[in-house]
Scaffold this motif. Structure first.
Motif, PDB file in Angstrom:
ATOM      1  N   GLY A 193       0.816  -1.219   0.000  1.00 39.67           N
ATOM      2  CA  GLY A 193       0.000   0.000   0.000  1.00 39.67           C
ATOM      3  C   GLY A 193       0.844   1.262   0.000  1.00 39.67           C
ATOM      4  O   GLY A 193       1.850   1.350   0.699  1.00 39.67           O
ATOM      5  N   ARG A 194       0.406   2.256  -0.778  1.00 40.78           N
ATOM      6  CA  ARG A 194       1.146   3.511  -0.883  1.00 40.78           C
ATOM      7  C   ARG A 194       0.455   4.647  -0.144  1.00 40.78           C
ATOM      8  O   ARG A 194       0.788   5.807  -0.296  1.00 40.78           O
ATOM      9  CB  ARG A 194       1.290   3.885  -2.368  1.00 40.78           C
ATOM     10  N   GLY A 195      -0.570   4.273   0.646  1.00 39.60           N
ATOM     11  CA  GLY A 195      -1.328   5.301   1.356  1.00 39.60           C
ATOM     12  C   GLY A 195      -0.791   5.587   2.748  1.00 39.60           C
ATOM     13  O   GLY A 195      -1.270   6.474   3.434  1.00 39.60           O
ATOM     14  N   LYS A 204      -4.379  -8.189   0.972  1.00 36.21           N
ATOM     15  CA  LYS A 204      -5.642  -7.511   1.262  1.00 36.21           C
ATOM     16  C   LYS A 204      -6.720  -7.997   0.293  1.00 36.21           C
ATOM     17  O   LYS A 204      -7.831  -8.351   0.699  1.00 36.21           O
ATOM     18  CB  LYS A 204      -5.449  -5.997   1.124  1.00 36.21           C
ATOM     19  N   ASN A 221      -9.069   5.352  -1.910  1.00 36.80           N
ATOM     20  CA  ASN A 221      -8.856   6.396  -0.917  1.00 36.80           C
ATOM     21  C   ASN A 221      -8.101   7.546  -1.574  1.00 36.80           C
ATOM     22  O   ASN A 221      -6.893   7.487  -1.766  1.00 36.80           O
ATOM     23  CB  ASN A 221      -8.069   5.804   0.257  1.00 36.80           C
ATOM     24  N   GLU A 224      -6.148  12.053   0.451  1.00 38.37           N
ATOM     25  CA  GLU A 224      -4.872  12.770   0.493  1.00 38.37           C
ATOM     26  C   GLU A 224      -4.862  13.975   1.421  1.00 38.37           C
ATOM     27  O   GLU A 224      -4.616  15.108   0.990  1.00 38.37           O
ATOM     28  CB  GLU A 224      -4.429  13.196  -0.916  1.00 38.37           C
ATOM     29  N   GLY A 305      -9.325  10.170   5.813  1.00 39.64           N
ATOM     30  CA  GLY A 305      -8.390   9.359   5.037  1.00 39.64           C
ATOM     31  C   GLY A 305      -8.070   8.041   5.730  1.00 39.64           C
ATOM     32  O   GLY A 305      -7.588   7.103   5.101  1.00 39.64           O
ATOM     33  N   GLU A 307      -8.955   4.607   6.882  1.00 43.90           N
ATOM     34  CA  GLU A 307      -9.912   3.860   6.074  1.00 43.90           C
ATOM     35  C   GLU A 307     -11.258   3.580   6.755  1.00 43.90           C
ATOM     36  O   GLU A 307     -12.303   3.600   6.108  1.00 43.90           O
ATOM     37  CB  GLU A 307      -9.291   2.559   5.572  1.00 43.90           C
ATOM     38  N   ASN A 341      -8.014   1.115  -0.936  1.00 46.60           N
ATOM     39  CA  ASN A 341      -6.656   1.311  -1.431  1.00 46.60           C
ATOM     40  C   ASN A 341      -6.409   2.743  -1.846  1.00 46.60           C
ATOM     41  O   ASN A 341      -7.291   3.443  -2.335  1.00 46.60           O
ATOM     42  CB  ASN A 341      -6.368   0.396  -2.623  1.00 46.60           C
ATOM     43  N   ASN A 342      -5.157   3.106  -1.689  1.00 48.20           N
ATOM     44  CA  ASN A 342      -4.698   4.432  -2.060  1.00 48.20           C
ATOM     45  C   ASN A 342      -4.641   4.592  -3.581  1.00 48.20           C
ATOM     46  O   ASN A 342      -4.492   3.618  -4.324  1.00 48.20           O
ATOM     47  CB  ASN A 342      -3.310   4.633  -1.431  1.00 48.20           C
ATOM     48  N   THR A 345      -1.403   3.235  -5.126  1.00 45.20           N
ATOM     49  CA  THR A 345      -1.419   1.765  -5.132  1.00 45.20           C
ATOM     50  C   THR A 345      -2.212   1.270  -6.343  1.00 45.20           C
ATOM     51  O   THR A 345      -1.744   0.404  -7.106  1.00 45.20           O
ATOM     52  CB  THR A 345      -2.097   1.226  -3.849  1.00 45.20           C
TER      53      THR A 345
HETATM   54  C1  LIG Z   1      -5.034   9.663  10.127  1.00 44.17           C
HETATM   55  C2  LIG Z   1      -4.867   8.850   8.890  1.00 44.17           C
HETATM   56  C3  LIG Z   1      -5.044   9.442   7.643  1.00 44.17           C
HETATM   57  C4  LIG Z   1      -4.910   8.702   6.485  1.00 44.17           C
HETATM   58  N1  LIG Z   1      -5.076   9.332   5.292  1.00 44.17           N
HETATM   59  C5  LIG Z   1      -4.951   8.618   4.156  1.00 44.17           C
HETATM   60  C6  LIG Z   1      -5.149   9.235   2.894  1.00 44.17           C
HETATM   61  O1  LIG Z   1      -5.447  10.426   2.798  1.00 44.17           O
HETATM   62  N2  LIG Z   1      -5.017   8.483   1.770  1.00 44.17           N
HETATM   63  C7  LIG Z   1      -4.714   7.150   1.846  1.00 44.17           C
HETATM   64  O2  LIG Z   1      -4.636   6.501   0.814  1.00 44.17           O
HETATM   65  N3  LIG Z   1      -4.520   6.546   3.023  1.00 44.17           N
HETATM   66  C8  LIG Z   1      -4.639   7.237   4.183  1.00 44.17           C
HETATM   67  N4  LIG Z   1      -4.474   6.601   5.380  1.00 44.17           N
HETATM   68  C9  LIG Z   1      -4.211   5.153   5.371  1.00 44.17           C
HETATM   69  C10 LIG Z   1      -5.497   4.364   5.228  1.00 44.17           C
HETATM   70  O3  LIG Z   1      -6.034   4.112   6.511  1.00 44.17           O
HETATM   71  C11 LIG Z   1      -5.290   3.013   4.555  1.00 44.17           C
HETATM   72  O4  LIG Z   1      -4.259   2.367   5.191  1.00 44.17           O
HETATM   73  C12 LIG Z   1      -4.957   3.107   3.095  1.00 44.17           C
HETATM   74  O5  LIG Z   1      -5.904   3.868   2.407  1.00 44.17           O
HETATM   75  C13 LIG Z   1      -4.908   1.731   2.508  1.00 44.17           C
HETATM   76  O6  LIG Z   1      -4.537   1.801   1.158  1.00 44.17           O
HETATM   77  P1  LIG Z   1      -3.169   1.177   0.641  1.00 44.17           P
HETATM   78  O7  LIG Z   1      -3.040  -0.180   1.236  1.00 44.17           O
HETATM   79  O8  LIG Z   1      -3.309   1.144  -0.823  1.00 44.17           O
HETATM   80  O9  LIG Z   1      -2.094   2.098   1.099  1.00 44.17           O
HETATM   81  C14 LIG Z   1      -4.600   7.330   6.555  1.00 44.17           C
HETATM   82  C15 LIG Z   1      -4.421   6.749   7.799  1.00 44.17           C
HETATM   83  C16 LIG Z   1      -4.549   7.482   8.965  1.00 44.17           C
HETATM   84  C17 LIG Z   1      -4.362   6.818  10.272  1.00 44.17           C
END
Ligand SMILES: Cc1cc2nc3c(=O)[nH]c(=O)nc-3n(C[C@H](O)[C@H](O)[C@H](O)COP(=O)(O)O)c2cc1C
Ligand code: SF4
Ligand code: SF4
Ligand code: SF4
Ligand code: FES
Lengths: 553, 358
Positions: A193-195, A204, A221, A224, A305, A307, A341-342, A345
C-alpha cells in the motif's frame, strides 16, 4: 437555469449508494451553506436523526453553516504555506471572511486558496484562478518509472490518448487470468500500500476475495489529507484512467461489484477530471455493468483518510474511526467485504499486470520492490512529485533531482510521511534511503511519501507547533489520549501553558507522547507525538533558546 | 487442556475460561481484575474511547482496548503492568486537566463519582498537563431537570450513546471534533426544543456530573448523609426498579437501579423526576371530610366511617357492580395493593384500575 428544488435534489440521491455526502454537497452548492431547512429535509429523506446529522455536519471543516458562506476564501496555512506568509494573508483578507484551511495539497505551488469550488492563488494581494496542477517533471535520473511512465503522454487523460500510450493493457491481461493467478502476480510483484501503512496489496485483496458475502466493494482512498502530500492529485489530474483501470482490475481480483472514489474536498478540479474519466471509462466498457464506480467528495477532515473513518463517512455516519477487528476486508462499507486502497497503489496495478511482476519488482533498489512517488516541497529549488525506486538515497533526491536548497542555505530538517513521520535531521538525510526499513531504523517512516524540506533559517520549534496544531485540529475526538494529548502538546510547543521549567516541560511531553503512541485508537494519535519527540531529540538547542527567550520576556 | 472444555485465555499467568464472543474486559472483570474505564457502560455497545481499559496481549505491539477486543483461544493477556498503570494515570491526568473540578456531589447522578474514584485510586498529581479547558456549559438551558454543566464533560459520549441505544431518542449528539468537541442537540438548542423526553438516562450514566440531576441537587446543602432505598416505581406497570435517594427524612431524588430487571437503569421522566408531591406542602396531613360542602379536618375513624357509609349507600341502591376503584400512580404500592384487595376480596369485583399509563 432555475435552481434545483429540494425535491429534485433529494430525488437524485435518496436511493443512491452513499447518499449523504452528495446530498449535502448539492444543498451546499445551491444555498452556499447548509441551511437548517436543508438539514431537516436531508434528515427526513435519509431517516437520520436530526441531532446526529447536525453533529456529523459539524465534523467537516468545509461545510458552511447557516449565516456563513462557502464562497468566503479559505487560504491554505499548511506547513509550507505558513512559511510563505499564509497566516498574514488570512489576516489581511479577514474583511472578506477569509479563513485558514489545513494543507490543501499544493505545497509545490504558490499559496493556494479555495473560493467556492475554484482553486485560486494569489496575484499580488488578489486571488486569481490557479493553474492546473503541474505535470511531474521527466524523471531527473532517467530511471524507469511505473505510475509516471505514461503520465506525460499527450491527451493521456482521454480514453483515446490513454489507449494510444499503452493504457488498458493491464486490464486486458487481467481479464484473461483467473483471480488466483492475478493475485499471485501481484504478490510476486511485491506491491504494498502507498497510502501510508504499506500493507501488501495482494494479501488484502485475497482476504476480500475469500471473505463471506457476495457484494464486495473496492474503495479508492483519494482523501490525500496528509500535509505535504500531493502525489495522488497529480496522478488523478493527469492519469485518471490509470486509476480507474486499477480499480477495474481490483474488482476482478476481489470479486467486487461496487466501487467508490472518495476524493478530498480541496480538489474540486480533480472532481471534474474524474467525473469525465468515469464517463469515458463507462462508454469504453472499462467499468459499468458488473462493476460500477461512484465518485464521492469529502468535506474537509484529515481523519476521513483513515480507512474506517472513510467508510463511516461514506455511510453517512459520524466519521470516527471504527474499532478493529473486524477489519474492512470482512466488514467494510455497510459491513460488506471491502478493499480500501490508495490512489497510487491502484495506479500501480495496471502497469504491473501489463509488464509483469518481475519487471515491477526489479524497479526497486537494494532488495526493495517497485517505486514510490515522493511529494517534495519546502526549501528546495524544484519542488514537485518524483517517482523514485524504493531504496533510493534521499540526499540524491533532494540535492541532485530537486536542485538542492536555494543558494547559501543548508538543510536543517525534513519531515517524513508528510507530517506524521516527524522530523529527520541533516545527518539522517545524508544517510537514509527511501524505504521503510531504512527510515524506520531512524524512528520515522516513509508512509505516503511527503517530504518537506526546512533550511537552517527556519524556526523548527514554530514548525513543530504548527504541525501539532494540525493534528489537534484534525483529531476526531473519539479517544482521550489523542483528543487531549494533541491539544496539550500543541500548547506546550507554543509555550501557551505547561511547565516553565524545561526539565518538567520535557517530562510532560515525554509522558504524553508515550501514552499517545501506546494507547491511541488510530494512526493519527499514534503518529502525532513523533513531531514533538523528534524536535526535542534533534533540536534541543532550539528548544533551550525558546526557554531563554521566555525568561527574558 | 482437555478438548471437552471451552476456550481459555491466559490472564496474568492464570488460565481463565470464557464464552466465545466475550471481550477481554468482560473476562478480566469476571476474574476480579479492576480494569479502569470511563467510556464503558455495560449496557452499551463498547466504544473504545477512553483507552483506560488497555491491556497487553502477547504478540501485539501496542496495548489493546480490552472493552472492544474479543478473546481468542490461548491469548496471553496482562491486565496490569507498570507500563499500563502509567498510561492509565497519564490519561486520567489529561482528563483531569480539561475539567474545572473532579469531585462532584453524589446527588449529581448514579455514576457521577466514577471519575473522581479513579482520580483517587491513581493519586493524580494536581496541575499536571495544565492547559485550556474543553467544555462549554449550557447555562442558558434552564430546564428544571437536567443540569448541562459541560465544563465537567470528558467527551466519553455515554450520554449520546445511551440516548440513542437505550432510549431510542437520538436527542443529543457529538458536535465538532477533537478538543473542540461538545455535546449538543440539533442546531445547538435547548433540551426542551429537542427530541429529549427528559428520561434522565444521560444523567445517570454520566461519569463526571457534567450532566446532573438538577432536582436532586436542590438538596445539596442538607446536612444529613445520603441514603438509598431500593423500591419499584409506582407510576406504571413496567415496574422499573429505583433507588429512592433520601437525606434524613427527606426524599431528595430518584435514581434508576442499573440492575433493575425491568429497566436496566432506564426510567421515564415521571419515574425519574416526579417525586416532589411526596413531601409537598400542599399534601394532606390529616383526613378531610365534607361538612356542608366544606372540606374540614377529621379523625381517621370518622373519615373511614364516612367512606364506608358511602360505599354502603351505593351498594344498597345499585348493587356492588356499581363500584369502581382507581388507584393513584402516586399512591404507594402498599396502598394500591390494599385497594385492589378491598375491591376483589371485599366486594368480589374486578373493577379496579390504576391511573398511570407512563
Ligand atoms: C489519520 C490517517 C489518515 C490517512 N489518510 C490517508 C489518505 O489520505 N489516503 C490514503 O490513501 N490513506 C490514508 N491513510 C491510510 C489508510 O487508513 C489506509 O491504510 C490506506 O488507504 C490503505 O490503502 P493502501 O493499502 O493502498 O495504502 C490514513 C491513515 C490514517 C491513520
Ligand atoms: S487517535 Fe485521534 S484521530 Fe484517532 S481515533 Fe483517537 S482521537 Fe480520533
Ligand atoms: S434525558 Fe433521555 S431523552 Fe433526554 S437527552 Fe437524556 S437520554 Fe436523551
Ligand atoms: S456529558 Fe457526561 S456522559 Fe456525556 S460525554 Fe460528557 S462526561 Fe460523558
Ligand atoms: S472502557 Fe475500553 S476504551 Fe473506555
Amino acid at each position: 437555469m432555475a435552481l434545483a428544488t429540494d425535491d429534485q435534489i433529494l430525488a437524485r440521491y435518496r436511493d443512491a449508494e452513499a447518499p449523504l455526502l452528495p446530498l449535502l454537497h448539492a444543498f451546499h452548492e445551491r444555498d452556499h451553506c447548509l441551511t437548517s431547512s436543508a438539514l431537516r429535509a436531508v434528515a427526513t429523506a435519509l431517516r437520520i436523526p436530526l441531532a446526529d446529522l447536525w453533529g456529523t455536519v459539524s465534523f467537516y471543516h468545509h461545510f458552511a453553516r447557516e449565516g456563513e458562506t462557502r464562497s468566503a476564501p479559505r487560504i491554505c496555512t499548511g506547513p509550507i504555506c505558513s512559511l510563505r506568509g499564509a497566516h498574514e494573508r488570512v489576516a489581511a483578507m479577514a474583511g472578506e471572511g477569509a479563513t485558514a484551511m489545513p494543507c490543501s495539497g499544493r505545497c509545490d505551488q504558490p499559496i493556494p486558496a479555495l473560493v467556492g469550488d475554484r482553486s485560486m492563488t494569489f496575484a499580488g494581494s488578489r486571488l486569481v484562478p490557479a493553474p492546473r496542477s503541474p505535470l511531474p517533471a521527466p524523471n531527473p535520473g532517467g530511471l524507469e518509472e511505473c505510475v509516471f511512465a505514461g503520465i506525460r503522454a499527450p491527451d493521456r487523460g482521454t480514453m483515446a490518448g490513454y489507449l494510444a500510450s499503452g493504457g488498458g493493457r493491464g486490464l486486458e491481461r487481467a481479464r484473461g487470468l483467473e483471480p488466483a493467478a492475478l493475485l499471485d502476480e501481484l504478490e510476486a510483484a511485491g506491491l504494498a500500500g502507498r497510502g501510508g501503512a504499506g500493507f501488501p496489496t495482494a494479501r488484502k485483496w485475497r482476504a476480500v476475495r475469500e471473505a463471506a458475502g457476495e457484494a464486495k466493494v473496492v474503495v479508492c482512498n483519494a482523501d490525500e489529507g496528509e500535509p505535504g502530500c500531493f502525489k495522488d492529485r497529480a496522478l488523478m489530474d493527469h492519469d485518471p484512467l490509470a486509476l480507474i483501470e486499477g480499480m477495474a482490475i481490483a474488482a476482478l481480483a476481489t470479486g467486487a461489484t461496487l466501487g467508490f472514489i472518495y476524493l478530498r474536498y480541496e480538489y474540486p478540479e480533480t472532481l471534474d477530471v474524474l467525473d469525465r474519466a468515469l464517463t469515458e471509462a463507462r462508454a469504453a466498457g472499462m467499468i459499468g455493468g458488473a462493476f460500477e464506480i461512484h465518485l464521492r467528495r469529502g468535506a474537509g477532515a484529515y481523519i476521513c483518510g483513515e480507512e474506517t473513518s472513510l467508510l463511516n463517512s461514506l455511510e453517512g455516519k459520524h466519521p470516527f474511526p471504527r474499532n478493529r477487528p473486524p477489519f474492512p476486508v470482512t466488514h467494510g462499507y455497510r459491513d460488506r467485504p471491502t478493499a480500501v486502497n490508495n490512489v497510487e497503489t491502484l495506479c500501480s496495478v495496471a502497469p504491473i499486470l501489463a509488464r509483469g511482476a518481475a519487471w515491477y519488482r526489479g524497479l526497486g533498489l537494494g532488495g526493495q520492490a517497485g517505486t514510490k512517488v515522493i511529494s517534495l516541497s519546502g526549501d528546495v529549488l524544484r519542488p514537485g512529485n518524483y517517482e523514485v525506486p524504493l531504496g533510493f538515497p534521499l540526499a540524491r533526491l533532494i540535492h541532485d533531482w530537486a536542485g538542492g536548497l536555494p543558494a547559501g542555505r543548508t538543510l536543517q530538517a525534513v519531515t517524513m510521511a508528510g507530517l506524521s513521520g516527524g522530523f529527520l535531521g541533516a545527518e539522517d538525510v545524508a544517510e537514509v534511503t527511501l524505504d521503510e526499513p531504512s527510515i524506520r531504523a531512524r524512528g520515522s517512516f516513509l508512509g505516503a511519501g511527503g517530504i518537506m524540506v526546512f533550511d537552517s533559517s527556519r524556526d523548527m520549534v514554530a514548525v513543530a507547533r504548527e504541525a501539532m496544531a494540525f493534528f489537534a485540529h484534525e483529531s476526531c475526538g473519539k479517544c482521550f489520549p489523542c483528543r487531549i494529548g494533541s491539544q496539550r502538546l500543541t500548547e506546550r510547543l507554543g509555550f501557551e501553558s505547561g511547565p516553565t521549567d524545561q526539565v518538567e516541560w520535557r517530562r510532560e511531553i515525554d509522558e504524553i507522547a508515550r501514552t499517545m503512541k501506546a494507547t491511541s485508537a488510530c494512526g493519527l494519535g499514534i503518529a502525532a507525538p513523533l513531531v514533538a519527540e523528534s524536535l526535542i531529540r534533534l533540536f534541543p538547542g532550539a528548544v533551550t533558546e525558546k526557554f531563554q527567550e521566555r525568561e527574558a520576556r | 487442556m482437555s478438548t471437552t472444555e471451552g476456550p481459555t485465555i491466559e490472564l496474568d499467568g492464570e488460565v481463565v475460561a470464557y464464552e466465545p464472543g466475550e471481550t477481554l474486559y468482560q473476562i478480566a472483570t469476571r476474574a476480579r481484575r479492576e480494569v479502569p474505564t470511563l467510556c464503558y457502560d455495560p449496557r452499551l455497545e463498547a466504544f473504545g474511547g477512553c483507552r483506560l481499559c488497555v491491556v497487553e496481549v502477547e504478540g501485539i505491539r501496542n496495548p489493546v482496548a480490552s472493552c472492544t477486543t474479543q478473546a481468542t483461544p490461548g491469548m496471553k493477556v496482562r491486565s496490569s503492568t507498570p507500563a499500563l498503570e502509567g498510561h492509565r494515570r497519564t490519561i486520567l491526568e489529561l482528563v483531569a486537566s480539561e475539567n474545572r473540578q473532579i469531585e462532584v456531589d453524589p446527588l449529581s447522578g448514579h455514576s457521577s463519582g466514577e471519575f473522581a474514584a479513579l482520580a483517587r485510586r491513581y493519586e493524580l498529581r494536581p496541575g499536571r498537563f495544565a492547559g485550556r479547558k474543553s467544555g462549554a456549559s449550557r447555562h442558558d438551558d434552564d430546564n428544571p431537570f437536567i443540569l448541562r454543566d459541560y465544563d465537567q464533560c470528558i467527551s466519553c459520549y455515554r450520554c449520546v450513546r445511551v440516548c440513542a441505544e437505550r432510549e431510542g431518542d437520538y436527542a443529543i449528539s457529538v458536535v465538532n471534533r477533537g478538543f473542540a468537541t461538545q455535546i449538543s442537540t440539533e442546531f445547538g438548542g435547548l433540551l426542551k426544543d429537542s427530541a429529549c423526553t427528559f428520561c434522565g438516562q444521560c444523567v445517570q450514566t454520566c461519569p463526571t456530573g457534567a450532566l446532573a440531576d438538577r432536582k436532586a441537587l436542590r438538596a445539596v446543602d442538607l446536612p444529613e448523609p445520603i441514603a438509598k432505598t431500593r423500591s419499584v416505581c409506582t407510576y406504571c406497570g413496567v415496574g422499573c426498579s429505583v433507588d429512592i435517594v433520601t437525606k434524613g427524612e427527606r426524599v431528595v431524588g430518584v435514581q434508576p437501579a442499573m440492575d433493575g430487571p425491568a429497566n436496566l437503569g432506564a426510567l421515564c421522566i415521571k419515574g425519574q423526576f416526579a417525586f416532589d408531591f411526596v413531601q409537598h406542602d400542599d399534601r394532606l396531613k390529616t383526613p378531610l371530610v365534607r361538612r356542608d360542602g366544606e372540606l374540614v379536618p377529621a379523625s381517621w375513624d370518622e373519615a373511614l366511617d364516612r367512606a364506608a357509609a358511602g360505599f354502603r349507600a351505593v351498594v344498597d341502591q345499585h348493587g356492588p357492580e356499581a363500584l369502581y376503584a382507581i388507584a393513584s400512580g402516586r399512591a404507594p404500592h402498599e396502598a394500591s395493593y390494599a385497594l385492589q384487595k378491598l375491591m376483589r376480596a371485599g366486594w368480589g369485583l374486578n373493577h379496579i384500575d390504576n391511573c398511570s399509563r407512563a
